[in-house]
Design an enzyme around this catalytic site. Sequence first.
Site, PDB file in Angstrom:
ATOM      1  CG  HIS A 118      -1.950  -1.067   1.121  1.00  0.00           C
ATOM      2  ND1 HIS A 118      -2.770  -1.420   2.150  1.00  0.00           N
ATOM      3  CD2 HIS A 118      -2.282  -1.842   0.079  1.00  0.00           C
ATOM      4  CE1 HIS A 118      -3.567  -2.373   1.740  1.00  0.00           C
ATOM      5  NE2 HIS A 118      -3.286  -2.652   0.494  1.00  0.00           N
TER       6      HIS A 118
ATOM      7  CB  CYS B 252       4.627 -11.337 -20.914  1.00  0.00           C
ATOM      8  SG  CYS B 252       3.863 -12.786 -20.177  1.00  0.00           S
TER       9      CYS B 252
END
Length: 756
Positions: A369, A682
Amino acid sequence: MPALTATGPRTLLRRLREIMAEQISAQNRLDKLVSLIATNMVAEVCSIYLRRAGKYLELFATEGLNRGAVHKTRLKEGEGLVGLVAETAEPVNLSDAPADPHFSYRPETGEDPYKSFLGVPVVRGGQVFGVLTVQNRAAVLYSEEEVEALQTVAMVLAEVVAQGGLFNIAELDEPELRPDRPLSFKGEGLSESVAVGQVVLHEPRVKVERMIADNPQEELKRLEEAIARLRESVDSMLDSSELDLTGEGREVIEAYRLFAYDQGWRQRMRDAVRTGLTAEAGVERVQDETRLRVQRLGDPLLRERAHDLDDLARRLLRYLAGDGDQHPAQDIPENAVIVARAMGPAELLDYGREKLVGLVLEEAATTSHVAIVARSMGLALASSAVGVSDAARAGDTILVDGETGEVHLRPQPSMVRTYAAKRELRAHRVAHFARIRDMPAVTKDGVHIRLMMNAGLLLDMPHLSESGADGVGLFRTELQFMIGETMPRLSDQIAFYKAVLDAAGDKPVVFRTLDLGGDKVLPYARWEREANPALGWRAIRIALDRPALLRYQARALLQSAAGRVLNILLPLVSDVAEFNQARALIDRETERARLLGLPQPKQIRVGAMLEVPALAFMLPQIMRSADFVSIGSNDLFQFVFAVDRTNPRVARRYDPLNPSALTLIRLIVQSASEQAGDLSLCGEMAGRPLDAMALIGLGLRTLSMQPVNIGPVKMMIQSLDLREVSQFVDKLCSRTDGSLRTRLAAFAAERGVAIK
Ligand code: PEP
Ligand code: MG
């Protein structure tokens, strides 16, 4: 027989408070404490061991054992039952201590006759300061209430230690980490920018002065008032136009708000206050327990949640101290770089955007966060810089490289100059990348390579135009699920995917369906621990066992892509049947949408990720079922080399530029091209210019990477002769070197291929 609760912890606490108030030396205070605890708890022995530098535990005071052993008996870390308590930070309660394998006999203490043993950790701020023990001759187990009471006493004891006077408290830290000399740390770069600034130590600890309640009812009331104010402040943080939170930054704070309203947390703090602690001490005790529990579980996601709770607890303590919303953050200098062990997202926001240029943390993951908020504030951010918060002092000069993760503390002037030159060079390179941004990635001999970017949050989308990527080759949808506190509703998912597609404009986006399991766990889902999570219940395996999850996500994707091309990528496909089964679920959703008359995507393409080696042998077959295949080299090579990619001891043991890896890629490319299949790669290696050069030499024409790598890889491509590199790499495959990196680098240097 122990009868620790005979007079109840509150009486004991009252007496402890009297001792705390006396004008006596710290040692004297400890002596009185042990004697009081022993009497009150009807224990024949009560001892205090404290942690000293060098990490041994020293007997500091005792009632019942030989006094002569005080300051003489020293236990190494993990030694004996006392060592065990300190190491695990858990109480140890035994009816027959000498029979326990951890028991370490110290003749000088004279503890032979005592059978029952209870030891609890003395914890402060998540650090174990020492161990408090009681012992009795009778072989009985102490009751839960007794354990609880001794823990409360240990908390008061931690306060005595923290007040100092017993020994220099700073010695509990590693002494070698406190020099004045320049120090460098190699952390993990979590944002692209670099910064030079002044250290601001994030000092989250609010000193708790009063531990024992005069009036417990009053303390409960104070706690409730502080919680109410905390909730208000978090609510207003979301409404504040000044902070102007958008996108993921906002979602993070919304998730954080849920914690502030968590009833379990509130109840635990109330219970702690009911044992006779002040509101402050109750908050701190619950927080210490949470922190230690989470540390022991070692789950990175839970640890992130614990930082949010730490942040809230500190905020509560500030309200209780009457400091309200006043935060020391207001007085920071210009060009401030915050240094902290860990931090919650709201605490970072408290510092405001104006003067802040960087953030250095010891603990935070890319998707944590605080990292998300830091990136949205445009800070240079480095994490995993272990030891930096102990070594840094306020006002020190600090260099932070958010790209490489390097942190230089108190750098020499020459280092600052080198850094300035490095910044300039980087600025030049960035300017060059900007110039080539809108040019295609074409080799010197005219072959076009498609360069796509990897993304996972809305925050990443502006990078599409900034980097000049041809589209999003991998959108990791699980990240959106992981940062929330509840499963996103259908309408939220639709809005989110639509926002991603809108941000991409004409460029394609490949949405990978939820790649959960392994190291990616949803905070709100019950999850069974597995012995080998990388080989466990993950990704498409979950989707097939819980089809509603995949169907729900497909429903959202179909609706969000109305009128556009929808690319869906299925992770960790092991065989063709599995792919077909998942595709059938998506087809059912398409049919449902058609029957309901919902607007449809213009085209739906479903691809498979090649991450499991088994699928490499089924290329012709999978290419007939799938519209495209994308090689997930991170997972693929984890399985090819049998190395856990999350285990730092082995993760870098084998180079993907090993002949076997390149031979495998060559095989995949060749069998895909027999089917004229759409193939891309990827994994992380696509973003490293040298690795990308080898991949292109092996025949790959589409690579997807972090946006920051698009410029460097494009620069490499523009200086590359494809025919030359293809021949070279083909020959390299038959070599026996462990890594072909040096040979490839020599080739690049010789031919003037830009790989830096
Ligand atoms: C991979 O495994 O290469 C990949 C791109 O997926 P992730 O890193 O998300 O597992
Ligand atoms: Mg993968």
